[in-house]
Scaffold this active site. Structure first.
Site, PDB file in Angstrom:
ATOM      1  NE  ARG A 247      37.907   6.027  -5.443  1.00 49.24           N
ATOM      2  CZ  ARG A 247      37.358   5.232  -6.355  1.00 49.24           C
ATOM      3  NH1 ARG A 247      36.969   4.009  -6.032  1.00 49.24           N
ATOM      4  NH2 ARG A 247      37.216   5.651  -7.600  1.00 49.24           N
ATOM      5  CG  HIS A 295      39.451  -0.837  -7.086  1.00 49.67           C
ATOM      6  ND1 HIS A 295      39.934   0.344  -6.578  1.00 49.67           N
ATOM      7  CD2 HIS A 295      38.272  -0.503  -7.675  1.00 49.67           C
ATOM      8  CE1 HIS A 295      39.104   1.332  -6.853  1.00 49.67           C
ATOM      9  NE2 HIS A 295      38.075   0.838  -7.533  1.00 49.67           N
TER      10      HIS A 295
HETATM   11  P1  NAP Z   1      27.080   9.367  -6.623  1.00 44.45           P
HETATM   12  O1  NAP Z   1      26.028   9.060  -7.633  1.00 44.45           O
HETATM   13  O2  NAP Z   1      27.761  10.684  -6.677  1.00 44.45           O
HETATM   14  O3  NAP Z   1      26.396   9.193  -5.184  1.00 44.45           O
HETATM   15  C1  NAP Z   1      27.039   9.563  -4.009  1.00 44.45           C
HETATM   16  C2  NAP Z   1      26.099   9.299  -2.835  1.00 44.45           C
HETATM   17  O4  NAP Z   1      26.822   9.585  -1.631  1.00 44.45           O
HETATM   18  C3  NAP Z   1      24.869  10.200  -2.842  1.00 44.45           C
HETATM   19  O5  NAP Z   1      23.762   9.509  -2.358  1.00 44.45           O
HETATM   20  C4  NAP Z   1      25.266  11.311  -1.863  1.00 44.45           C
HETATM   21  O6  NAP Z   1      24.170  11.918  -1.192  1.00 44.45           O
HETATM   22  C5  NAP Z   1      26.085  10.522  -0.860  1.00 44.45           C
HETATM   23  N1  NAP Z   1      26.998  11.414  -0.139  1.00 44.45           N
HETATM   24  C6  NAP Z   1      28.020  12.161  -0.616  1.00 44.45           C
HETATM   25  N2  NAP Z   1      28.604  12.858   0.367  1.00 44.45           N
HETATM   26  C7  NAP Z   1      27.927  12.554   1.504  1.00 44.45           C
HETATM   27  C8  NAP Z   1      28.042  12.969   2.856  1.00 44.45           C
HETATM   28  N3  NAP Z   1      28.974  13.853   3.240  1.00 44.45           N
HETATM   29  N4  NAP Z   1      27.168  12.467   3.747  1.00 44.45           N
HETATM   30  C9  NAP Z   1      26.213  11.588   3.373  1.00 44.45           C
HETATM   31  N5  NAP Z   1      26.040  11.141   2.106  1.00 44.45           N
HETATM   32  C10 NAP Z   1      26.904  11.627   1.186  1.00 44.45           C
HETATM   33  O7  NAP Z   1      28.222   8.264  -6.633  1.00 44.45           O
HETATM   34  P2  NAP Z   1      28.133   6.748  -7.182  1.00 44.45           P
HETATM   35  O8  NAP Z   1      28.151   6.716  -8.660  1.00 44.45           O
HETATM   36  O9  NAP Z   1      27.017   6.057  -6.492  1.00 44.45           O
HETATM   37  O10 NAP Z   1      29.547   6.186  -6.689  1.00 44.45           O
HETATM   38  C11 NAP Z   1      29.945   6.204  -5.323  1.00 44.45           C
HETATM   39  C12 NAP Z   1      31.424   5.888  -5.202  1.00 44.45           C
HETATM   40  O11 NAP Z   1      31.651   4.519  -5.487  1.00 44.45           O
HETATM   41  C13 NAP Z   1      32.335   6.607  -6.204  1.00 44.45           C
HETATM   42  O12 NAP Z   1      32.622   7.927  -5.771  1.00 44.45           O
HETATM   43  C14 NAP Z   1      33.565   5.731  -6.186  1.00 44.45           C
HETATM   44  O13 NAP Z   1      34.447   6.169  -5.183  1.00 44.45           O
HETATM   45  C15 NAP Z   1      33.034   4.360  -5.804  1.00 44.45           C
HETATM   46  N6  NAP Z   1      33.173   3.364  -6.880  1.00 44.45           N
HETATM   47  C16 NAP Z   1      33.844   2.218  -6.604  1.00 44.45           C
HETATM   48  C17 NAP Z   1      33.989   1.231  -7.591  1.00 44.45           C
HETATM   49  C18 NAP Z   1      34.709  -0.055  -7.311  1.00 44.45           C
HETATM   50  O14 NAP Z   1      34.931  -0.841  -8.230  1.00 44.45           O
HETATM   51  N7  NAP Z   1      35.082  -0.349  -6.095  1.00 44.45           N
HETATM   52  C19 NAP Z   1      33.402   1.437  -8.854  1.00 44.45           C
HETATM   53  C20 NAP Z   1      32.734   2.600  -9.101  1.00 44.45           C
HETATM   54  C21 NAP Z   1      32.609   3.567  -8.096  1.00 44.45           C
HETATM   55  P3  NAP Z   1      22.997  12.725  -1.966  1.00 44.45           P
HETATM   56  O15 NAP Z   1      22.197  11.653  -2.699  1.00 44.45           O
HETATM   57  O16 NAP Z   1      22.225  13.342  -0.874  1.00 44.45           O
HETATM   58  O17 NAP Z   1      23.687  13.684  -2.890  1.00 44.45           O
END
Ligand code: NAP
Length: 332
Positions: A247, A295
């Site tokens: 993001r 995106h």
């Molecule tokens: P997820 O499964 O919720 O994983 C989030 C990761 O971030 C986890 O490893 C979490 O740690 C870590 N995290 C969260 N807050 C943190 C903090 N304060 N300090 C350190 N680490 C932190 O999310 P995901 O499915 O992988 O997706 C991640 C993001 O990608 C989404 O939220 C979205 O914004 C983005 N996204 C972008 C696209 C695109 O096309 N550009 C597509 C899909 C998603 P823990 O493992 O310790 O909980």
């Protein structure tokens, strides 16, 4: 009525047809995307009545406890007084979490291995782009300059991934399988087999200090907004690059531009921005050290996403199970 089915006899009651359960689709999609989604969802859920929210009367809306959503307008959700949970078609639900801060609505985001596969393909592709010095060779071509540069081994490049969740984990494994020295940072300190993992502010300092390509795959939360400010970016070694596929507001744009202008950072591949579409007067568009993407790094696949939504809603209808939802305290 008795009917013969293979070797068994099945008793059916034609007098009492079962009414299909209505599931509204609440979204801010354009008409073409709306039709595409309804087609995909109807194919995956033939026993349900999938419809646009606009097609439901006030009385019908009162009976709805689950909806499928894609970046819904909160005022639309407010017309469903008995809504218990929503299943998002997107993996990132930051906007919805901000717009519906109340705890009484469970927000289930999409977790789709197909999306993780697609995202890891993008992360690998753009890491290779940076590893093979392609921005530099592109600039040399503009100057008609024939000059080769030393190519380090992938194992001599450290790729640091911020966020080792559903997407980050798959990316880490794929980069490691391609020979890169891959490390990661998360919140809880949960270990990922074969990947050196850091957590907390000190862990981030330690990881940044030896990261050559930083990949951002964090959710946008109170803690991650503005995380990559000038202090954090200066902790990267000179010549490091950055890929943001999460993001826009996680990075301080002004600080990033300064670090690119001074040459401390070599290149940034940006797929996400504070404002999307990226305004035409934004300096990222024309900056020689920036690649702008619209995106597209981790697109949702309608077929696989609809199948996952169908399975989750079927489980809810059958036994009341709501899949794990966003934790309102941590924001993801
Ligand atoms: P997820 O499964 O919720 O994983 C989030 C990761 O971030 C986890 O490893 C979490 O740690 C870590 N995290 C969260 N807050 C943190 C903090 N304060 N300090 C350190 N680490 C932190 O999310 P995901 O499915 O992988 O997706 C991640 C993001 O990608 C989404 O939220 C979205 O914004 C983005 N996204 C972008 C696209 C695109 O096309 N550009 C597509 C899909 C998603 P823990 O493992 O310790 O909980």
């Amino acid at each position: 009525m008795l009917c013969q089915h293979s070797s068994s006899i099945i008793l059916t009651n034609l007098a009492a047809p079962i009414m299909p359960i209505t599931i509204p689709f609440v979204h801010r999609e354009n008409p073409q995307a709306q039709a595409g989604w309804l087609d995909a969802l109807r194919s995956a859920m033939p026993d349900y009545k999938l419809c646009d929210l606009a097609d439901l009367s006030v009385n019908e809306r009162a009976s709805i406890d689950v909806a499928i959503v894609a970046d819904p307008d909160p005022s639309d959700l407010a017309t469903l007084p008995n809504l218990k949970w929503v299943h998002s078609l997107w993996a990132g639900v930051e906007r919805m979490v901000a717009e519906r801060p109340d705890n009484d609505l469970a927000i289930v985001r999409l977790i789709d291995p197909r999306m993780a596969e697609s995202m890891s393909e993008a992360v690998l592709a753009w890491t290779l782009y940076l590893h093979r010095d392609m921005p530099h060779y592109r600039q040399q071509q503009d100057r008609k300059l024939w000059e080769s540069h030393q190519l380090p081994l992938p194992s001599e490049r450290t790729i640091g991934i911020l966020g080792l969740g559903a997407l980050g984990q798959r990316c880490a494994i794929r980069l490691k399988d391609n020979g890169f020295n891959t490390v990661g940072w998360n919140r809880t300190g949960r270990m990922l087999e074969g990947i050196e993992t850091f957590s907390g502010p000190d862990g981030l300092t330690e990881m940044l200090a030896h990261t050559n390509v930083l990949v951002v795959l964090l959710p946008l939360t109170v803690e991650t907004r503005g995380l990559l400010d000038t202090h954090r970016l200066s902790q990267l070694p000179a010549g490091a690059s950055l890929i943001n596929f999460a993001r826009g507001p996680i990075i301080d744009d002004k600080a990033l531009l300064t670090h690119l202008d001074t040459g401390h950072l070599a290149h940034a591949v940006l797929d996400v921005f504070d404002q999307e579409p990226l305004p035409t007067d934004n300096p990222f568009w024309t900056h020689p050290s920036v690649t702008v993407l619209p995106h597209i790094s981790g697109p949702t696949n309608r077929t696989t996403a609809s199948a996952i939504v169908a399975t989750n809603i079927e489980a809810y209808v059958t036994n009341g199970t709501i899949p794990p939802s966003v934790d309102r305290k941590t924001g993801y």
